[in-house]
Write a protein that holds these residues in place. Structure first.
Motif, PDB file in Angstrom:
ATOM      1  N   VAL A   1      42.660   8.407  44.723  1.00  0.00           N
ATOM      2  CA  VAL A   1      43.201   9.388  43.792  1.00  0.00           C
ATOM      3  C   VAL A   1      43.363   8.756  42.408  1.00  0.00           C
ATOM      4  CG1 VAL A   1      45.195  10.835  43.264  1.00  0.00           C
ATOM      5  CG2 VAL A   1      44.331  10.747  45.587  1.00  0.00           C
ATOM      6  N   LEU A   2      43.804   7.511  42.381  1.00  0.00           N
ATOM      7  CA  LEU A   2      43.946   6.835  41.089  1.00  0.00           C
ATOM      8  C   LEU A   2      42.592   6.652  40.405  1.00  0.00           C
ATOM      9  CD1 LEU A   2      46.638   4.159  41.988  1.00  0.00           C
ATOM     10  CD2 LEU A   2      46.953   6.288  40.720  1.00  0.00           C
ATOM     11  N   ALA A   3      41.557   6.311  41.178  1.00  0.00           N
ATOM     12  CA  ALA A   3      40.213   6.161  40.607  1.00  0.00           C
ATOM     13  C   ALA A   3      39.718   7.494  40.064  1.00  0.00           C
ATOM     14  CB  ALA A   3      39.249   5.630  41.660  1.00  0.00           C
ATOM     15  N   VAL A  12      36.164  12.999  47.489  1.00  0.00           N
ATOM     16  CA  VAL A  12      35.903  13.701  48.747  1.00  0.00           C
ATOM     17  C   VAL A  12      36.679  13.004  49.861  1.00  0.00           C
ATOM     18  CG1 VAL A  12      34.133  14.383  50.412  1.00  0.00           C
ATOM     19  CG2 VAL A  12      33.604  14.384  47.969  1.00  0.00           C
ATOM     20  N   TYR A  13      37.428  13.791  50.636  1.00  0.00           N
ATOM     21  CA  TYR A  13      38.152  13.258  51.790  1.00  0.00           C
ATOM     22  C   TYR A  13      37.246  13.396  53.003  1.00  0.00           C
ATOM     23  CZ  TYR A  13      41.783  12.619  55.318  1.00  0.00           C
ATOM     24  OH  TYR A  13      42.531  12.159  56.364  1.00  0.00           O
ATOM     25  N   GLU A  37      48.257  12.699  54.013  1.00  0.00           N
ATOM     26  CA  GLU A  37      47.384  13.872  53.948  1.00  0.00           C
ATOM     27  C   GLU A  37      47.998  14.973  53.090  1.00  0.00           C
ATOM     28  OE1 GLU A  37      46.204  15.484  57.706  1.00  0.00           O
ATOM     29  OE2 GLU A  37      44.446  14.193  57.773  1.00  0.00           O
ATOM     30  N   ARG A  38      49.230  15.287  53.363  1.00  0.00           N
ATOM     31  CA  ARG A  38      49.917  16.380  52.661  1.00  0.00           C
ATOM     32  C   ARG A  38      49.971  16.146  51.154  1.00  0.00           C
ATOM     33  NH1 ARG A  38      53.807  16.205  56.084  1.00  0.00           N
ATOM     34  NH2 ARG A  38      55.227  15.031  54.785  1.00  0.00           N
ATOM     35  N   ASN A  39      50.102  14.899  50.747  1.00  0.00           N
ATOM     36  CA  ASN A  39      50.291  14.597  49.330  1.00  0.00           C
ATOM     37  C   ASN A  39      49.030  14.174  48.579  1.00  0.00           C
ATOM     38  OD1 ASN A  39      53.292  14.869  48.788  1.00  0.00           O
ATOM     39  ND2 ASN A  39      53.236  13.724  50.693  1.00  0.00           N
ATOM     40  N   LEU A  40      48.028  13.679  49.291  1.00  0.00           N
ATOM     41  CA  LEU A  40      46.828  13.207  48.602  1.00  0.00           C
ATOM     42  C   LEU A  40      45.637  14.157  48.717  1.00  0.00           C
ATOM     43  CD1 LEU A  40      46.930   9.365  49.286  1.00  0.00           C
ATOM     44  CD2 LEU A  40      47.807  10.643  47.334  1.00  0.00           C
ATOM     45  N   ILE A  41      45.507  14.884  49.815  1.00  0.00           N
ATOM     46  CA  ILE A  41      44.379  15.807  49.953  1.00  0.00           C
ATOM     47  C   ILE A  41      44.368  16.870  48.854  1.00  0.00           C
ATOM     48  CG2 ILE A  41      43.381  17.621  51.406  1.00  0.00           C
ATOM     49  CD1 ILE A  41      43.743  15.801  53.778  1.00  0.00           C
TER      50      ILE A  41
END
Length: 76
Positions: A1-3, A12-13, A37-41
């Motif tokens: 996410v930072l990248a 893409v997850y 999952e809840r916070n990064l997807i």
């Protein structure tokens, strides 16, 4: 996410399994995986899955995400 934020690239997850729903991990690890999952997807642009059932699961959890099914099996 930072990248993704720094480089402005597509994220893409790739969900090979439902890791957050496995029983053998134990409560703490399942809680941590679910939290991730809840916070990064939501920051992901799309999700790749390997089975129709996993696709349905992520469609329910993240209805606004683009979800692609990539089956890793030969058809007869």
């Amino acid at each position: 996410v930072l990248a993704k934020l720094k480089l402005k690239c597509i994220l893409v997850y790739d969900a090979h399994e439902l890791e957050s729903e496995r029983n053998h991990h134990g409560f703490l690890k399942n809680f941590f995986l679910s939290f991730i999952e809840r916070n990064l997807i939501p920051a992901c642009d799309s999700i790749l899955v390997v089975s129709p059932s996993i696709k349905k699961y992520y469609e329910r959890k993240f209805p606004r995400k683009k979800i692609f099914l990539v089956v890793n099996a030969c058809s007869k």
